[in-house]
Design an enzyme around this catalytic site. Sequence first.
Site, PDB file in Angstrom:
ATOM      1  N   ASN A   1     -20.519  70.280  86.796  1.00  0.00           N
ATOM      2  CA  ASN A   1     -19.140  70.662  87.114  1.00  0.00           C
ATOM      3  C   ASN A   1     -18.391  71.308  85.947  1.00  0.00           C
ATOM      4  O   ASN A   1     -17.210  71.572  86.048  1.00  0.00           O
ATOM      5  CB  ASN A   1     -18.363  69.460  87.655  1.00  0.00           C
ATOM      6  N   CYS A   2     -19.069  71.595  84.857  1.00  0.00           N
ATOM      7  CA  CYS A   2     -18.462  72.260  83.696  1.00  0.00           C
ATOM      8  C   CYS A   2     -18.200  73.738  84.032  1.00  0.00           C
ATOM      9  O   CYS A   2     -19.072  74.440  84.544  1.00  0.00           O
ATOM     10  CB  CYS A   2     -19.406  72.132  82.501  1.00  0.00           C
ATOM     11  N   ASP A   3     -17.006  74.219  83.728  1.00  0.00           N
ATOM     12  CA  ASP A   3     -16.650  75.614  84.027  1.00  0.00           C
ATOM     13  C   ASP A   3     -17.538  76.612  83.293  1.00  0.00           C
ATOM     14  O   ASP A   3     -17.916  77.635  83.859  1.00  0.00           O
ATOM     15  CB  ASP A   3     -15.186  75.877  83.671  1.00  0.00           C
TER      16      ASP A   3
END
Length: 115
Positions: free
Chosen positions: A9-11
């Site tokens: 879920n890291c941009d």
Amino acid sequence: MIKMFGIKNCDTIKKARKWLEHHNVDYQFIDYRLDGLTAEQLSLFSQKLGWQNLLNSRGTTYRALPETTKTNLTETFALELMLQQPAMIKRPLLVHDNTYLLGFNIAQYQQLLDN
């Protein structure tokens, strides 16, 4: 095959994955949280990139550490913290053959593909 290590879920991971997919690059994604990370893998990453470079000092997990912990951080303790809290590892980490890239840098990714 290229391996990408990070957190789903890291941009920045999302941007890097989108870039690789747009350029039709086959890769394996390894999520630190879901797939795990061994002490041996982290030690190798540290040898190749340096533990200070691996440490995500901008992240909220690191910033939440007591100031005394941050001031007295050693390689051994930092690696222990990164194993316990994978969000403390800078992302993405790309591995291809014996090349290790940290962070998402289009020029570095392009150079990796051109080799």
